[in-house]
Design an enzyme around this catalytic site. Sequence first.
Site, short mmCIF file in Angstrom:
data_model
loop_
_atom_site.label_atom_id
_atom_site.label_comp_id
_atom_site.label_asym_id
_atom_site.label_seq_id
_atom_site.Cartn_x
_atom_site.Cartn_y
_atom_site.Cartn_z
N GLN A 1 21.14 -9.92 57.94
CA GLN A 1 19.78 -10.22 57.51
C GLN A 1 19.64 -11.71 57.27
O GLN A 1 20.33 -12.29 56.44
CB GLN A 1 19.45 -9.46 56.23
CG GLN A 1 18.03 -9.69 55.72
CD GLN A 1 17.74 -8.93 54.43
OE1 GLN A 1 18.65 -8.47 53.76
NE2 GLN A 1 16.48 -8.79 54.09
N GLY A 2 18.72 -12.34 58.00
CA GLY A 2 18.47 -13.77 57.85
C GLY A 2 17.12 -14.02 57.20
O GLY A 2 16.15 -14.37 57.88
N SER B 1 16.75 -15.09 53.12
CA SER B 1 16.81 -16.10 52.06
C SER B 1 17.32 -17.43 52.56
O SER B 1 18.16 -17.51 53.46
CB SER B 1 17.71 -15.61 50.92
OG SER B 1 17.17 -14.47 50.28
N GLU C 1 13.71 -1.27 51.97
CA GLU C 1 14.94 -1.64 51.27
C GLU C 1 14.94 -1.09 49.85
O GLU C 1 15.99 -0.70 49.33
CB GLU C 1 15.08 -3.17 51.24
CG GLU C 1 16.34 -3.64 50.54
CD GLU C 1 16.39 -5.16 50.38
OE1 GLU C 1 17.46 -5.66 50.02
OE2 GLU C 1 15.35 -5.81 50.58
N SER D 1 14.15 -8.91 42.39
CA SER D 1 14.79 -9.07 41.08
C SER D 1 14.12 -8.20 40.03
O SER D 1 12.95 -7.81 40.15
CB SER D 1 14.74 -10.54 40.64
OG SER D 1 13.42 -10.89 40.27
N ASN D 2 14.86 -7.89 38.96
CA ASN D 2 14.30 -7.04 37.91
C ASN D 2 13.11 -7.69 37.23
O ASN D 2 12.21 -7.00 36.73
CB ASN D 2 15.38 -6.67 36.90
CG ASN D 2 16.32 -5.60 37.45
OD1 ASN D 2 16.24 -5.23 38.62
ND2 ASN D 2 17.20 -5.09 36.60
N GLU D 3 13.09 -9.03 37.18
CA GLU D 3 11.92 -9.71 36.63
C GLU D 3 10.68 -9.43 37.48
O GLU D 3 9.59 -9.17 36.96
CB GLU D 3 12.17 -11.22 36.54
CG GLU D 3 13.17 -11.64 35.48
CD GLU D 3 14.61 -11.39 35.86
OE1 GLU D 3 14.88 -11.02 37.04
OE2 GLU D 3 15.49 -11.55 35.00
#
Length: 383
Positions: free
Chosen positions: A126-127, A129, A244, A368-370
């Site tokens: 996976q490209g 980030s 995902e 992210s959890n945030e």
Amino acid sequence: MQLELSAEDAAFREEMRTFFTTEVSQQIRDTVLEGRHLTKDQIVESQQVLNAAGLAVPHWPVEWGGKDWTDLQRHLWHEEMQRAGVPIPLAFNASMIGPVIAQFGSQAQKERFLPATANLDIWWSQGFSEPDAGSDLASLRTSAVRDGDDWVVNGQKTWTTLGQHGDWIFTLVRTDPEVKKQAGISMLLIDMTTPGVEVRPIELIDGGHEVNEVWFSDVRVPGDLLVGEPGQGWTIAKFLLGNERVGVAPVGATKRALATLKTTAADQLDDPLVRARVAELENDLLALELTALRVVAHSAGGEPHPASSVLKLRGTELQQAVSELALDLAGPASLAARAGDDSPQEGWARRSAPTYLNLRKASIYGGSNEVQRQIISRTILGL
């Protein structure tokens, strides 16, 4: 709501349980159950066993190897797989690029890539980030410029999980720098053996090599490897990330890890404080499992329910909490030097520290959890 399985679904669960515990190599399952790292060959072998039985990509369209299952059956398939210690089909193939090609790819791309993707004959990376484009993915800078019928790609991707094994990489690139940043993104499929592609390892806090940087220097990509249309990459990325996050709460695996810990560290369960922590985790996992079933029951049309953010948030918190309990029980033994072949009783303490450190990632990947808390506040609490 009624959470008891129907006779038909109970039979389906038993069918899955029997297959996973009898058809997948015991050596592979033991590797997972004992918390050791799988080799590339083990991951490939396991997925090919599943694919031969039609169980690798049940959520794909039927014509490309999928199953016409209910959402609950897919949930049971996923949970029983984790319970048995069977490796989940490689997410980059099964949950990410496979559904993307099935939805947005050309007929030629589907015929070329989907069978090989399901069977793990192609290992996808996976490209997405980049150093300055993680949560703010739309700020990515990797560029693709038209040159005749080809695209020429330059830039850098990072945190490419298992990229050292990759054959191909699905890559978000900026094809139009003049428009709104989301509108100028496209997706290319890039052969990682192409001249100009370089994979550089990143060593993790647990000492392992799991993620990588991928550099592109004047990489020439044929035009027929563009997925969808130019500028459609952001739409494709949102579709992929939605897939995902489905099943990102590893209830079965976390329950299995806690049960294994109770066995391997049984001599410490006489401590009432330890028993209280174990009981609290078991209750929290039961609540999460029931919530997952409710989410499955209320999902419609295959679209992720907003409460899937709750599953991701709470699931990763509990995954980390179980690893923290294991580290606490192991104490100084968690820092022992790495050994060769341990028994589960000898090895769990030594593996507790690397596992604890590695699972810090769980509250970041898949959104992210945030970010999940923000989604919960908007879509569920209406704040």
